[in-house]
Design an enzyme around this catalytic site. Structure first.
Site: not given
Lengths: 529, 341
Positions: A228, A248, A399
């Protein structure tokens, strides 16, 4: 300027995005055509160059008020904004000037090449003809950020509410090339100057934090595991030889990253890919702090491009030569991506996010623990059969971030914040013990509630050692737990260590200063990594 | 100034053997006004202006030992003559003038030089020593006139009504609430929180006329108060009581609202710079009018204001006191807990 002034008052007082949007919609309903275009221009950073230096404005304010400079600076450190400080200290207006926004803008553009004397005459006349709030706005029109919490996204959401046009299309329209003197408001928001088909993005798919034990996920071979990365999640759209980069937050950030655009332009085919914008140098990922230096700049210098080169790690494929790929399984999307980014196009600055090979779940534990050593913030676990969903959805993607490191430190300096926080002490400097004294280890400003900030500000007012200036040295008394993502030796810092992403985890009212960390215990964290 | 001493308990008059607004308990306290940081509990004996007497009894207990007098009177205490002059801060607020062997000291307590519709207007008093507050002692603080404020507040209420909203003002029970009442008087029905209502009753009992208000009952009917006006203490921001108010638009009235960062910090719907304290020019004019040889500057921007006074040729010194710390904070919190029913 009455409409515009009322709009700013309505926006600045609220921290609710919807209230800001409603105020903007109301403004767009009544404002003159040219004013609407200027508003969009101003809030998207398309502003004419500053016609008057702020230092001159400050000098003229001294002359008018006959206040000593130190008193002006003291006022400035209380207000936290130069344009506002000037607006507040000037005497009451002597006459009334009422001009629409676009006339002010036209005059300010014309002012730029004029002599200092002419500029002074113009500015002083404006100051004497405007009420406090209008004066503040006038100072902001000359230059400086409004700092009222209106992002491009807020603006397009308001335009979308007003017109019913898709917000992302509006984002493209307002970011695109348009000339305020040649376009109408209608044409601008209808996008007559753009081709939205070429830029249209897909909604991002966002992962939840892992909330179960690894074996509960099923067999390891059903999962694709990647690092990540801690940059800016981005979506790159390439259609008909046009390239767009969406963040985003659904803002178009194409122009901020010319080197990504250049690398993408070497690729054939049309596609939409999802990935991470990262500062990448010598095959390594730099800290987010470094990437941050590249953000929201009007001009990116050559030096910047050399010092902090930006690249893109590709995560996923959403569209391939006009075909929507989102419902195809991840493993198939990945195979196509591998074709796209095969040699000779793949480079250290544009490459596929590496897939971690593993046989047993247990082997991921160490990898996650050590992620920090390569500036990664943990692992991503993706189900190989998963489609690319819309928004945040549980189950297919997880995640799994590394836990932050923490130390206990004492506050030694406090400084006022900016914008909404300009009235409170929100930025603190922390120290740990070194021998009999203290040594600074971190500066941090987030992580506390408004109530705590108010309480600390009151404490700072009572316990400050200096009486003047913006930074207050305080009694070493308040202890905080500081969390951070990484730690390294540093020659630039007096303490010899640099913390990555320090932030306040909590206020340790229960801990006395005698129990804070020592520089030795902090340094030991580096060895432990 | 020979007959005044600054002590740990407060400002002490040596020959008079009394204190002015002491922050620790003493035998004899002369009180400038009824705010909690100036009139603390635990003193054996209180002496204040007639208009503050009922307020102090209401706040500190009906059984306190208290005496009072009006403006044009003098009381000799141990050879010190004590008299009161209006401070224009809140109802009952005075400047305390002390004279001993021809030497005059004036202690302002808190004051406001601009007249309003409800408090006795500030009067300048000449003296040798002037002890002034400095809450808003920076040149960025310049208040609008009472008429401008009246227009601002009333327009806001009317605009709220046009948008089908209930106007809620937040203001301390003593001072700000009565000031808001006077500014919005006559446009519509005004409801006040219990704490304010109790204080209003205490004030009225001294024979002072206040604008008409109605008590906001704990179990109020939403239909009754829709589109009306409510005043409650600032401690109730975020309370359940406030959340029950239908379509509330909330405004804070305070001098701090002059600064954008402060208006935005509270995240309310409006912030009006309505202050009970003197603004920058008010402080300067009061200091100059006193013609004092020496000025002591208490709570607020004492360091800045005294430095500036020295630069313009007025001998000044800062004085650390215990006043001005979020006045009445503890009292308002108490109001809050009883209101969360």
């Amino acid at each position: 300027m009455k409409n515009f002034s009322e709009l700013i008052s309505a926006i600045e007082i609220t921290n609710k995005t919807n209230a800001k949007i409603d105020a903007l919609v109301n403004y767009f309903k009544v404002a003159p055509e040219k004013d609407k275009l200027w508003l969009i221009s101003i809030f998207t950073g398309k502003r004419p160059p500053r016609p008057v230096k702020s230092n001159l404005m400050k000098q003229w304010a001294f002359e008018i008020t006959k206040l000593p400079e130190w008193l002006f600076l003291e006022s400035y450190s209380t207000v936290g904004d130069l344009g506002e400080t000037i607006a507040l200290i000037l005497p009451d207006p002597t006459h009334k000037i009422d001009k629409p926004l676009h006339v002010w803008m036209r005059e300010l553009i014309a002012l730029k090449p004029k002599s200092e004397e002419e500029k002074k005459e113009y500015v002083l006349n404006a100051w004497a003809g405007l009420e406090m709030q209008e004066r503040l706005i006038f100072n902001k029109l000359i230059g400086g950020s409004f700092r009222i919490g209106v992002s491009k996204k807020t603006l397009v959401n308001a335009l979308s509410k007003l017109s019913g046009i898709d917000a992302n299309q509006l984002m493209h329209s307002i970011i695109g090339n348009w000339d305020i003197n040649k376009i109408s408001f209608e044409d601008l928001i209808n996008g007559s100057h753009i081709n939205y088909d070429n830029s249209k993005p897909y909604p991002f798919f966002l992962a939840y934090a892992l909330e179960k034990e690894l074996p509960e996920l099923g067999q390891p071979e059903e999962w694709q595991v990647e690092y990540k990365w801690d940059g800016i999640r981005g979506q790159i759209v390439k259609r008909n030889n046009e390239i767009y980069i969406w963040s985003r937050g659904e803002e178009l950030v194409t122009e901020q990253f010319p080197e990504i655009v250049e690398n993408i332009s070497k690729l054939e085919n049309d596609f939409v890919i999802d990935g991470e914008i990262l500062a990448l140098k010598d095959s390594a990922v730099l800290l987010f702090n470094d990437l941050q230096k590249r953000l929201n700049r009007k001009n990116i210098t050559k030096k910047m491009l050399e010092e902090i080169p930006v690249g893109f790690y590709v995560y996923d494929l959403l569209e391939w030569n006009g075909e929507d790929y989102r419902e195809k399984p991840l493993e198939e999307r990945r195979r196509t991506l591998e074709q796209l980014l095969a040699k000779p196009f793949v480079s250290e600055q544009l490459k596929l996010s590496e897939v971690i090979q593993f046989k047993k779940w247990e082997s991921l534990i160490d990898l996650r623990e050590n992620a920090r050593s390569i500036n990664s913030e943990g692992l991503m676990l993706k189900q190989k059969k998963s489609g690319y969903h819309v928004g945040r959805k549980k189950g297919d993607w997880w995640k799994w971030k590394v836990d932050p490191l923490t130390i206990d430190a004492v506050m030694i300096y406090a400084q006022k914040g900016s914008g909404r926080r300009s009235s409170k002490y929100t930025d603190y400097t922390f120290a740990v013990k070194k021998g009999d004294g203290l040594v600074t280890v971190a500066k941090a400003y987030s992580g506390l509630t408004d109530v705590e900030i108010t309480e600390i500000s009151r404490w700072v007012n009572k316990n400050a050692i200096e009486k003047f200036g913006p930074v207050r040295t305080v009694k070493a008394e308040l202890v905080f737990e500081i969390a951070f993502e990484g730690i390294a030796y540093s020659k630039r810092h007096k303490s010899g260590v640099a913390l990555r992403f320090p932030r306040i985890k909590r206020w340790r009212k229960d801990k006395p200063v005698s129990e804070i960390d020592t520089i030795e215990s902090v340094t030991a964290l580096i060895e432990a990594q | 100034m020979k007959f005044i001493k600054f002590t740990k308990k407060g400002i002490y008059c040596i020959p008079g053997k009394f204190y002015l607004d002491p922050w620790l308990p003493v035998d004899h306290a002369i009180i400038s006004h009824g705010h909690a940081d100036h009139s603390r509990s635990g003193n054996k004996h209180y002496f204040c202006h007639d208009d503050s007497k009922a307020i102090l009894k209401h706040r500190l207990g009906a059984d306190i030992s208290i005496e009072s007098m009006g403006y044009n009177q003098t009381r000799i205490i141990n050879n010190v003559s004590v008299s009161f002059y209006p401070a224009g801060h809140v109802i009952g607020s005075v400047q305390i003038r002390l004279e001993y062997k021809g030497e005059v000291v004036v202690f302002t307590g808190d004051y406001k030089t601009q007249p309003d519709f409800i408090t006795d207007p500030f009067e300048s008093v000449k003296c040798h020593t002037f002890i002034t507050e400095s809450t808003f002692g920076l040149p960025i603080y310049n208040w609008k006139t009472e008429l401008q404020l009246q227009e601002q507040l009333q327009n806001w209420v009317l605009q709220n009504q046009a948008n089908n909203k209930t106007s809620v003002f937040l203001g301390y029970s003593l001072g700000k609430s009565q000031r808001i009442m006077s500014l919005i008087d006559g446009i519509d029905k005004v409801y006040v929180h219990t704490a304010i209502n109790n204080l209003n009753n205490a004030i009225s009992s001294s024979g002072i006329a206040l604008p008409e208000t109605t008590l906001l009952k704990q179990d109020f009917d939403k239909k009754d108060i829709q589109n009306k006006i409510i005043i409650m203490p600032p401690g109730l921001l975020g309370s359940r009581l406030l959340k029950r108010v239908p379509n509330a638009a909330v405004a804070i009235c305070s001098g701090w609202m002059q600064i954008r960062g402060n208006r935005r910090w509270k995240a309310v719907d409006a912030g009006f710079a309505v202050s009970d304290h003197a603004d920058w020019n008010g402080l300067l004019s009061a200091v100059k009018a006193s013609e004092a040889e020496k000025v002591y500057v208490t709570h607020g921007s004492q360091a800045t204001f005294s430095k500036y006074l020295n630069e313009i040729g007025i001998a000044a010194e800062e004085l650390i006191t215990d006043y001005g710390d979020e006045q009445l904070a503890s009292e308002e919190k108490k109001d809050n807990s009883t209101a969360n029913v």
